[in-house]
Design a protein around this motif. Sequence first.
Motif, PDB file in Angstrom:
ATOM      1  N   ALA A 143     -23.687 -36.581  24.996  1.00  0.00           N
ATOM      2  CA  ALA A 143     -25.204 -36.297  24.247  1.00  0.00           C
ATOM      3  C   ALA A 143     -25.319 -36.970  23.399  1.00  0.00           C
ATOM      4  O   ALA A 143     -25.860 -38.530  22.751  1.00  0.00           O
ATOM      5  CB  ALA A 143     -24.152 -34.926  22.975  1.00  0.00           C
ATOM      6  N   ARG A 144     -23.573 -37.982  22.771  1.00  0.00           N
ATOM      7  CA  ARG A 144     -24.210 -38.941  21.978  1.00  0.00           C
ATOM      8  C   ARG A 144     -24.527 -40.397  22.543  1.00  0.00           C
ATOM      9  O   ARG A 144     -24.790 -40.866  21.362  1.00  0.00           O
ATOM     10  CB  ARG A 144     -22.217 -39.562  21.728  1.00  0.00           C
ATOM     11  N   GLU A 145     -24.196 -41.093  23.194  1.00  0.00           N
ATOM     12  CA  GLU A 145     -24.829 -41.124  24.016  1.00  0.00           C
ATOM     13  C   GLU A 145     -26.774 -41.318  24.250  1.00  0.00           C
ATOM     14  O   GLU A 145     -27.399 -42.068  24.202  1.00  0.00           O
ATOM     15  CB  GLU A 145     -24.104 -41.908  25.642  1.00  0.00           C
ATOM     16  N   HIS A 146     -26.541 -40.178  24.285  1.00  0.00           N
ATOM     17  CA  HIS A 146     -27.831 -40.430  25.210  1.00  0.00           C
ATOM     18  C   HIS A 146     -29.297 -40.069  23.847  1.00  0.00           C
ATOM     19  O   HIS A 146     -30.180 -40.702  24.150  1.00  0.00           O
ATOM     20  CB  HIS A 146     -27.917 -38.402  25.281  1.00  0.00           C
ATOM     21  N   LEU A 147     -28.597 -39.157  22.503  1.00  0.00           N
ATOM     22  CA  LEU A 147     -29.161 -39.681  21.490  1.00  0.00           C
ATOM     23  C   LEU A 147     -29.236 -41.419  21.014  1.00  0.00           C
ATOM     24  O   LEU A 147     -30.482 -41.783  20.990  1.00  0.00           O
ATOM     25  CB  LEU A 147     -28.328 -39.442  20.146  1.00  0.00           C
TER      26      LEU A 147
END
Length: 443
Positions: A410-414
């Motif tokens: 999720a952190r990478e996707h943002l």
Amino acid sequence: MTPPRSAAPTRTDLPSTALLTDAYELTMLESALRSGAAQRRCTFEVFARRLPDGRRYGVVAGTARVLDALERFRFDEPVLDALREAGRLSPETLEHLAAWRFTGDVDGYAEGEVYFPGSPVLTVTGTFEEAVVLETLVLAVLNHDSAVASAASRMAVAAGDRPIIEMGSRRTHEEAAVASARAAYLAGFSSTSNLEAGRRYGVPTSGTSAHAFTLLHDSEEAAFRAQVAALGTGTTLLVDTYDIRAGVETAVRVAGPQLGAVRIDSGDLAVLAVQVRQQLDALGATGTRIVLSGDLDEFGIAALGAAPVDAYGVGTSVVQGSGSPTAGMVYKLVEVEGRPVAKRSESKASHGGRKTAVRRHRSSGTATEEVVSAGGPPPAEPGDRALQVPLVRGGQRVGPASSGDGLAAAREHLGEVLVSLPWEGLALSKGDPAVPTRVLPPV
């Protein structure tokens, strides 16, 4: 700082989440059971009618925590006993609830996705009795976590490559503090001071000392020597308990030029950062970092962009959504047995029908608009990216975990999504949403 790790999987022996709800959801369920409508197939959607004032985008956070809570949503004996004691429901309804299970489907935007007004960030499909009772729990999680993540993202963008430590646990409810730390990390913060967030979700943790530690000792030098003896020269010494210039001099004398960092928590931070950098360099501590904290928000961080700062600590503003403590999301019934339904009241109207959402992009990769269609997927165009992913199928979780690889993804996707927004959409100044939302009505 502890490295990220995978937390233990969700335990089914944890307390039920079924009472984290409003009474009217169960009275609606009871009434629907009596009318015979409880088994009608329904679709509910979560969306925000508008973004908080001044915001250009929102960040979806808390989705995996919703899935954690759904796995524990059951009417076990302690819950049923509490409902019996409250006397709100009939014995027949209580007996029915004992066998309640969610067997429906959930779809939604991935955690770390950005959203705009009208974005269908979560879609719950099941019988009315399955879906209606989830409203309060779903909104409580998504409104809180998305508000924190949206604020944290603005701060992370303003900070650029400089890391930010989340340190707001003392400024909110104890469980909200854990969720806030997770949401802030998802949105780009580097670590948290909250140890439970480290244990539960694998968020990196950090922390050294407060002013109380310095005041405990007979002198600032004695406090610094004690801390260095315990934590090593790589520690961060808090230098503003008394006189900052004297504190910096003492810190370097005690730890040597290899001192890891000094932290300043008060005063005119921009001016002090320059003065302290000059002093550290003059003392030979050219590698000693400067950490600033003290009522910072995204605007304060942006104002420090030209200052010689190495990291920030942010507390109150992030856990309170930087003035917007809720994302303003709602949970609305949009379809009953395949028939679109919608609320038509003034100022709170909604669009009926289950929605499909795509984001359109130029060939350069820059997002141009969000298309939300109630009549099936919109006609495909080059550069379209589908926004919804499966989270639950037939009552079984298929979405990612709330910790470990799920949180890291999720952190990478943002980070990837923010690069696709028009540059003006990342500005802190007021303006329209970064990309417009176009809703296609049912055909």
